[in-house]
Design a protein around this motif. Structure first.
Motif, PDB file in Angstrom:
ATOM      1  N   THR A 100       9.186 -14.378 -13.787  1.00  0.00           N
ATOM      2  CA  THR A 100      10.218 -13.514 -14.356  1.00  0.00           C
ATOM      3  C   THR A 100      10.796 -14.152 -15.610  1.00  0.00           C
ATOM      4  O   THR A 100      10.966 -13.481 -16.634  1.00  0.00           O
ATOM      5  CB  THR A 100      11.333 -13.240 -13.324  1.00  0.00           C
ATOM      6  OG1 THR A 100      10.769 -12.634 -12.166  1.00  0.00           O
ATOM      7  CG2 THR A 100      12.419 -12.345 -13.905  1.00  0.00           C
ATOM      8  N   LEU A 150       8.524  -3.718 -18.922  1.00  0.00           N
ATOM      9  CA  LEU A 150       8.152  -2.928 -17.746  1.00  0.00           C
ATOM     10  C   LEU A 150       7.511  -3.788 -16.660  1.00  0.00           C
ATOM     11  O   LEU A 150       7.690  -3.510 -15.467  1.00  0.00           O
ATOM     12  CB  LEU A 150       7.230  -1.779 -18.165  1.00  0.00           C
ATOM     13  CG  LEU A 150       7.931  -0.673 -18.961  1.00  0.00           C
ATOM     14  CD1 LEU A 150       6.911   0.258 -19.605  1.00  0.00           C
ATOM     15  CD2 LEU A 150       8.903   0.104 -18.070  1.00  0.00           C
ATOM     16  N   THR A 184       8.443  -6.820 -16.056  1.00  0.00           N
ATOM     17  CA  THR A 184       9.632  -7.421 -15.447  1.00  0.00           C
ATOM     18  C   THR A 184      10.262  -6.453 -14.460  1.00  0.00           C
ATOM     19  O   THR A 184      10.689  -6.841 -13.371  1.00  0.00           O
ATOM     20  CB  THR A 184      10.653  -7.809 -16.539  1.00  0.00           C
ATOM     21  OG1 THR A 184      10.028  -8.681 -17.476  1.00  0.00           O
ATOM     22  CG2 THR A 184      11.866  -8.493 -15.956  1.00  0.00           C
ATOM     23  N   PHE A 185      10.311  -5.181 -14.846  1.00  0.00           N
ATOM     24  CA  PHE A 185      10.858  -4.130 -13.986  1.00  0.00           C
ATOM     25  C   PHE A 185      10.091  -4.066 -12.666  1.00  0.00           C
ATOM     26  O   PHE A 185      10.685  -3.996 -11.592  1.00  0.00           O
ATOM     27  CB  PHE A 185      10.794  -2.801 -14.725  1.00  0.00           C
ATOM     28  CG  PHE A 185      11.421  -1.643 -14.005  1.00  0.00           C
ATOM     29  CD1 PHE A 185      12.756  -1.650 -13.678  1.00  0.00           C
ATOM     30  CD2 PHE A 185      10.662  -0.524 -13.704  1.00  0.00           C
ATOM     31  CE1 PHE A 185      13.338  -0.562 -13.040  1.00  0.00           C
ATOM     32  CE2 PHE A 185      11.235   0.567 -13.075  1.00  0.00           C
ATOM     33  CZ  PHE A 185      12.577   0.546 -12.735  1.00  0.00           C
ATOM     34  N   LEU A 191      17.963  -6.954 -14.766  1.00  0.00           N
ATOM     35  CA  LEU A 191      16.509  -6.833 -14.647  1.00  0.00           C
ATOM     36  C   LEU A 191      16.061  -5.415 -14.293  1.00  0.00           C
ATOM     37  O   LEU A 191      14.916  -5.044 -14.567  1.00  0.00           O
ATOM     38  CB  LEU A 191      15.984  -7.818 -13.595  1.00  0.00           C
ATOM     39  CG  LEU A 191      16.076  -9.291 -13.964  1.00  0.00           C
ATOM     40  CD1 LEU A 191      15.744 -10.175 -12.757  1.00  0.00           C
ATOM     41  CD2 LEU A 191      15.178  -9.616 -15.139  1.00  0.00           C
ATOM     42  N   VAL A 192      16.936  -4.626 -13.707  1.00  0.00           N
ATOM     43  CA  VAL A 192      16.614  -3.225 -13.406  1.00  0.00           C
ATOM     44  C   VAL A 192      17.022  -2.327 -14.575  1.00  0.00           C
ATOM     45  O   VAL A 192      16.246  -1.475 -15.018  1.00  0.00           O
ATOM     46  CB  VAL A 192      17.306  -2.763 -12.098  1.00  0.00           C
ATOM     47  CG1 VAL A 192      17.190  -1.260 -11.908  1.00  0.00           C
ATOM     48  CG2 VAL A 192      16.713  -3.498 -10.898  1.00  0.00           C
ATOM     49  N   PRO A 252      14.832  -2.557 -18.451  1.00  0.00           N
ATOM     50  CA  PRO A 252      13.564  -1.824 -18.573  1.00  0.00           C
ATOM     51  C   PRO A 252      13.738  -0.305 -18.412  1.00  0.00           C
ATOM     52  O   PRO A 252      13.082   0.473 -19.100  1.00  0.00           O
ATOM     53  CB  PRO A 252      12.697  -2.400 -17.451  1.00  0.00           C
ATOM     54  CG  PRO A 252      13.304  -3.722 -17.129  1.00  0.00           C
ATOM     55  CD  PRO A 252      14.765  -3.570 -17.390  1.00  0.00           C
ATOM     56  N   LEU A 253      14.629   0.098 -17.512  1.00  0.00           N
ATOM     57  CA  LEU A 253      14.876   1.540 -17.354  1.00  0.00           C
ATOM     58  C   LEU A 253      15.439   2.139 -18.635  1.00  0.00           C
ATOM     59  O   LEU A 253      15.016   3.229 -19.054  1.00  0.00           O
ATOM     60  CB  LEU A 253      15.864   1.776 -16.210  1.00  0.00           C
ATOM     61  CG  LEU A 253      15.286   2.107 -14.856  1.00  0.00           C
ATOM     62  CD1 LEU A 253      16.388   2.312 -13.832  1.00  0.00           C
ATOM     63  CD2 LEU A 253      14.358   3.294 -14.894  1.00  0.00           C
ATOM     64  N   TRP A 302      12.619   2.423 -21.150  1.00  0.00           N
ATOM     65  CA  TRP A 302      11.753   3.553 -20.797  1.00  0.00           C
ATOM     66  C   TRP A 302      12.422   4.871 -21.186  1.00  0.00           C
ATOM     67  O   TRP A 302      11.789   5.775 -21.747  1.00  0.00           O
ATOM     68  CB  TRP A 302      11.477   3.489 -19.300  1.00  0.00           C
ATOM     69  CG  TRP A 302      10.393   4.364 -18.763  1.00  0.00           C
ATOM     70  CD1 TRP A 302       9.782   5.439 -19.367  1.00  0.00           C
ATOM     71  CD2 TRP A 302       9.781   4.255 -17.484  1.00  0.00           C
ATOM     72  NE1 TRP A 302       8.849   5.991 -18.531  1.00  0.00           N
ATOM     73  CE2 TRP A 302       8.827   5.285 -17.365  1.00  0.00           C
ATOM     74  CE3 TRP A 302       9.966   3.396 -16.409  1.00  0.00           C
ATOM     75  CZ2 TRP A 302       8.059   5.467 -16.223  1.00  0.00           C
ATOM     76  CZ3 TRP A 302       9.205   3.573 -15.268  1.00  0.00           C
ATOM     77  CH2 TRP A 302       8.253   4.590 -15.188  1.00  0.00           C
TER      78      TRP A 302
END
Length: 186
Positions: A23, A59, A61-62, A103-104, A107-108, A111
């Motif tokens: 990570t 992504l 990492t996601f 971390l969530v 990436p969200l 995206w």
């Protein structure tokens, strides 16, 4: 007791340790790509390649964070020896919660930004589906949030690393040792 004469379970599992450091490696790549991208002119192939790698590593990492969360929920956290004061344990819990949220969320957000810009969402040879309809105004707002949280991420990651080093060198506990890979002589 383990073969090394140490109590069993005083370290994270090898898989948990590997995922933790993977990570970090992905985050270094994510940040390096976005920072290095600025060195190249807009529209250049190198700048676009760095942006694409930024998306794909983010992504990745996601995806990895969900494995980390599963380990965290299913596994036992090795105790810190000697135990730190209760306030430090609570603060560490808040920092870990912030790290997982980071971390969530990042990436969200990335995206969603690509989706609202009507751009492809590349992921190592695949294209992920958009999460939202094109919307330039929303995209701009999401980009500002993403950049702000990204800047805060430098401090959050730095705080996490500084705390581990503080515990190791000043508190002289096993906080850092629990997450370090084993050496061949152990």
């Amino acid at each position: 007791m383990s073969k090394q004469g140490k109590p069993a379970g005083e370290r994270y599992t090898g898989l948990s340790i590997g995922v933790h450091w993977l990570t970090l490696a992905l985050l270094v790549g994510v940040y390096a790509c976005i920072e290095l991208r600025e060195l190249f002119p807009r529209g250049s192939d190198t700048r676009q390649a760095l942006a694409t790698w930024h998306y794909m590593l983010g992504l990745a990492t996601f995806a990895l964070v969900f494995l980390r969360l599963a380990f965290r929920l299913a596994g036992r956290t090795p105790p810190i020896q000697p135990p730190p004061p209760r306030w430090q344990q609570r603060l560490a819990g808040l920092v870990h919660l912030a790290l997982y949220a980071f971390l969530v969320a990042m990436p969200l957000l990335g995206w969603l930004i690509l989706s609202t810009e009507n751009e492809p969402v590349p992921f190592f040879g695949m294209q992920l589906p958009p999460l939202a309809a094109p919307d330039r105004a929303l995209s701009h707002s999401l980009e500002e949030i993403h950049e702000t949280i990204g800047t805060a991420g430098y401090y959050l990651i730095g705080l996490h690393a500084a705390a581990a080093l503080f515990h190791h060198y000043f508190m002289r506990d096993n906080t850092l040792l629990r997450m370090l890979p084993r050496h061949g002589h152990e």
